[in-house]
Design an enzyme around this catalytic site. Structure first.
Site, PDB file in Angstrom:
ATOM      1  N   MET A  30       0.850  -1.201   0.000  1.00  0.00           N
ATOM      2  CA  MET A  30       0.000   0.000   0.000  1.00  0.00           C
ATOM      3  C   MET A  30       0.888   1.255   0.000  1.00  0.00           C
ATOM      4  O   MET A  30       0.439   2.342   0.318  1.00  0.00           O
ATOM      5  CB  MET A  30      -0.936  -0.011   1.207  1.00  0.00           C
ATOM      6  CG  MET A  30      -1.898  -1.195   1.176  1.00  0.00           C
ATOM      7  SD  MET A  30      -3.448  -0.928   2.021  1.00  0.00           S
ATOM      8  CE  MET A  30      -2.901  -0.617   3.678  1.00  0.00           C
ATOM      9  N   ASN A  32       4.111   3.914   0.915  1.00  0.00           N
ATOM     10  CA  ASN A  32       4.805   4.457   2.087  1.00  0.00           C
ATOM     11  C   ASN A  32       5.870   3.445   2.535  1.00  0.00           C
ATOM     12  O   ASN A  32       5.902   2.989   3.656  1.00  0.00           O
ATOM     13  CB  ASN A  32       3.812   4.779   3.218  1.00  0.00           C
ATOM     14  CG  ASN A  32       4.495   5.605   4.293  1.00  0.00           C
ATOM     15  OD1 ASN A  32       4.596   5.202   5.432  1.00  0.00           O
ATOM     16  ND2 ASN A  32       5.004   6.754   3.921  1.00  0.00           N
ATOM     17  N   LEU A  33       6.733   3.143   1.585  1.00  0.00           N
ATOM     18  CA  LEU A  33       7.630   2.000   1.718  1.00  0.00           C
ATOM     19  C   LEU A  33       8.707   2.214   2.773  1.00  0.00           C
ATOM     20  O   LEU A  33       9.300   3.284   2.852  1.00  0.00           O
ATOM     21  CB  LEU A  33       8.283   1.708   0.363  1.00  0.00           C
ATOM     22  CG  LEU A  33       7.301   1.476  -0.785  1.00  0.00           C
ATOM     23  CD1 LEU A  33       8.056   1.218  -2.076  1.00  0.00           C
ATOM     24  CD2 LEU A  33       6.338   0.329  -0.492  1.00  0.00           C
ATOM     25  N   HIS A  37       9.299  -3.392   3.422  1.00  0.00           N
ATOM     26  CA  HIS A  37       8.882  -3.567   2.023  1.00  0.00           C
ATOM     27  C   HIS A  37      10.101  -3.822   1.123  1.00  0.00           C
ATOM     28  O   HIS A  37      10.050  -4.639   0.207  1.00  0.00           O
ATOM     29  CB  HIS A  37       8.184  -2.305   1.515  1.00  0.00           C
ATOM     30  CG  HIS A  37       6.914  -1.961   2.212  1.00  0.00           C
ATOM     31  ND1 HIS A  37       6.785  -0.861   3.025  1.00  0.00           N
ATOM     32  CD2 HIS A  37       5.705  -2.573   2.208  1.00  0.00           C
ATOM     33  CE1 HIS A  37       5.564  -0.802   3.491  1.00  0.00           C
ATOM     34  NE2 HIS A  37       4.875  -1.829   3.020  1.00  0.00           N
ATOM     35  N   GLN A  61     -10.396  -2.586   2.111  1.00  0.00           N
ATOM     36  CA  GLN A  61      -9.929  -3.251   3.335  1.00  0.00           C
ATOM     37  C   GLN A  61      -9.909  -2.320   4.533  1.00  0.00           C
ATOM     38  O   GLN A  61      -9.397  -2.704   5.587  1.00  0.00           O
ATOM     39  CB  GLN A  61      -8.583  -3.933   3.110  1.00  0.00           C
ATOM     40  CG  GLN A  61      -7.397  -3.020   2.913  1.00  0.00           C
ATOM     41  CD  GLN A  61      -6.133  -3.798   2.554  1.00  0.00           C
ATOM     42  OE1 GLN A  61      -5.977  -4.273   1.436  1.00  0.00           O
ATOM     43  NE2 GLN A  61      -5.221  -3.941   3.501  1.00  0.00           N
ATOM     44  N   LYS A 151       4.800 -10.172   9.440  1.00  0.00           N
ATOM     45  CA  LYS A 151       4.199  -9.339  10.491  1.00  0.00           C
ATOM     46  C   LYS A 151       2.669  -9.464  10.433  1.00  0.00           C
ATOM     47  O   LYS A 151       2.008  -9.578  11.459  1.00  0.00           O
ATOM     48  CB  LYS A 151       4.587  -7.864  10.341  1.00  0.00           C
ATOM     49  CG  LYS A 151       3.941  -7.001  11.425  1.00  0.00           C
ATOM     50  CD  LYS A 151       4.396  -5.571  11.369  1.00  0.00           C
ATOM     51  CE  LYS A 151       3.698  -4.773  10.320  1.00  0.00           C
ATOM     52  NZ  LYS A 151       2.310  -4.401  10.668  1.00  0.00           N
ATOM     53  N   GLN A 155      -3.046 -12.345   7.773  1.00  0.00           N
ATOM     54  CA  GLN A 155      -3.189 -12.033   6.343  1.00  0.00           C
ATOM     55  C   GLN A 155      -2.480 -13.093   5.494  1.00  0.00           C
ATOM     56  O   GLN A 155      -3.038 -13.590   4.505  1.00  0.00           O
ATOM     57  CB  GLN A 155      -2.597 -10.646   6.080  1.00  0.00           C
ATOM     58  CG  GLN A 155      -2.377 -10.307   4.614  1.00  0.00           C
ATOM     59  CD  GLN A 155      -1.971  -8.858   4.401  1.00  0.00           C
ATOM     60  OE1 GLN A 155      -2.788  -7.970   4.540  1.00  0.00           O
ATOM     61  NE2 GLN A 155      -0.726  -8.603   4.051  1.00  0.00           N
ATOM     62  N   MET A 186       8.498  -2.996  11.893  1.00  0.00           N
ATOM     63  CA  MET A 186       8.309  -1.844  10.998  1.00  0.00           C
ATOM     64  C   MET A 186       6.901  -1.836  10.423  1.00  0.00           C
ATOM     65  O   MET A 186       6.360  -2.877  10.055  1.00  0.00           O
ATOM     66  CB  MET A 186       9.334  -1.895   9.874  1.00  0.00           C
ATOM     67  CG  MET A 186      10.705  -1.555  10.373  1.00  0.00           C
ATOM     68  SD  MET A 186      11.764  -1.000   9.055  1.00  0.00           S
ATOM     69  CE  MET A 186      13.277  -0.826   9.990  1.00  0.00           C
TER      70      MET A 186
HETATM   71  O1  PAF Z   1      -0.196  -5.842   3.656  1.00  0.00           O
HETATM   72  C1  PAF Z   1      -0.593  -4.908   2.924  1.00  0.00           C
HETATM   73  O2  PAF Z   1       0.072  -3.898   2.733  1.00  0.00           O
HETATM   74  C2  PAF Z   1      -1.940  -5.026   2.245  1.00  0.00           C
HETATM   75  O3  PAF Z   1      -2.855  -5.665   3.047  1.00  0.00           O
HETATM   76  C3  PAF Z   1      -1.866  -5.686   0.852  1.00  0.00           C
HETATM   77  C4  PAF Z   1      -1.417  -7.136   0.951  1.00  0.00           C
HETATM   78  C5  PAF Z   1      -0.917  -4.916  -0.042  1.00  0.00           C
HETATM   79  C6  PAF Z   1      -3.247  -5.684   0.199  1.00  0.00           C
HETATM   80  O4  PAF Z   1      -3.739  -4.401   0.049  1.00  0.00           O
END
Ligand code: PAF
Length: 284
Positions: A30, A32-33, A37, A61, A151, A155, A186
């Site tokens: 999403m 804002n790395l 990431h 979500q 983390k 999910q 993080m």
């Molecule tokens: O973990 C995340 O950043 C989000 O849930 C994902 C997997 C990119 C889905 O929007």
């Protein structure tokens, strides 16, 4: 680094890779790395010939009272970080491109059971929204492999289950959590913390590690252990949603003979909702 915003142009671009049997990795984000990431991107480069990173703040979500509007969006900075990390292709679609005009009517992917517990209880609809966008990104990019951080343990299990149940031809790789020097996992949401809250935040990981140690030392009074951890979190000023001792992978309630655990927690600290987990394997 090339940035594409449209589904058709992305498909067209990766078509050649697929036709020539080159391996494609997808890292959904999403934006804002942070270093977590970038670790996913690094692992993706090891796992495939080409890496596609996606940045999409997915409205589906977020609950009605959650931080969709205020979620940090830093596309230019993210692009610079990805280019520096050697990533060749970024997919950054708009909400309209992914869902068209009618969010309410959009087809959902639901993974019942795993989505209804723990975080799912506190964030109704969150995991269906997450699974929906991940499934759609898989359809758009058609990756051979996709990478997700450990983390977000729940999910990750939901995505693994979705892929298995729907026979999606994607290998899922879980990548260990990247932590700050003091142990805090993080997260883009850590920036919601004030300086004082930031100094308290590593306690979440510490308390989970203490609980994990008790399991290693042979304690099996799971509810009592959860209660003790909840009390410790409250005592330092956090507002815990839950602390849970579960079976690793399945997230089911552990039994006396369980040997592989995961201890998970979510707790509010000011405006930030922190989540973390620790896996515990008992040698039998
Ligand atoms: O973990 C995340 O950043 C989000 O849930 C994902 C997997 C990119 C889905 O929007």
């Amino acid at each position: 680094m090339l940035t594409l915003h449209g589904i058709l142009e992305l498909r067209d671009y990766v078509k050649h890779w697929r036709l020539t049997s080159q391996k494609i990795a997808l890292v959904p984000t999403m934006g804002n790395l942070h270093a977590g990431h970038l670790r996913l991107a690094e692992r993706a480069r090891e796992a495939a010939d080409h890496v596609v990173v996606s940045i999409f703040v997915n409205p589906l979500q977020f609950g009605p009272n959650e931080d969709f509007k205020g979620y940090p969006r830093t596309l230019e900075q993210d692009k610079a970080r990805l280019a520096e990390a050697g990533i060749g292709l970024l997919f950054a679609p708009s909400v309209d491109e992914m869902y068209g005009g009618n969010l309410e009517q959009v087809t959902r992917v639901d993974v019942p059971g795993l989505s209804g517990v723990l975080d799912g209880k506190f964030r109704p609809g969150h995991f269906a929204g997450m699974a929906t966008i991940v499934a759609k990104l898989f359809n758009v990019v058609q990756p051979d492999v996709a990478l997700f951080g450990e983390k977000d343990y729940q999910q990750l299990q939901i995505i693994r289950r979705m892929v298995a149940d729907l026979a999606m031809p994607v290998d899922i790789i879980g990548v260990p959590t990247v932590r700050e020097a003091d142990g805090l996992a993080m997260s883009s949401r850590n920036q919601y913390l004030t300086a004082e809250q930031r100094s308290l935040a590593p306690a979440l990981f510490q308390i989970l590690k203490e609980l994990a140690k008790s399991l290693r030392n042979g304690r099996r009074d799971y509810q009592r252990l959860e209660l003790e951890a909840l009390r410790k979190l409250s005592a330092i000023g956090m507002r815990p949603d839950y602390v849970a001792v579960r079976c690793a992978n399945t997230l089911s309630l552990p039994e006396e003979t369980t040997g592989e655990f995961v201890v998970l927690a979510a707790a509010w600290l000011g405006r930030a909702r922190l989540i973390d987990n620790v896996e515990v394997k008992i040698n039998s």
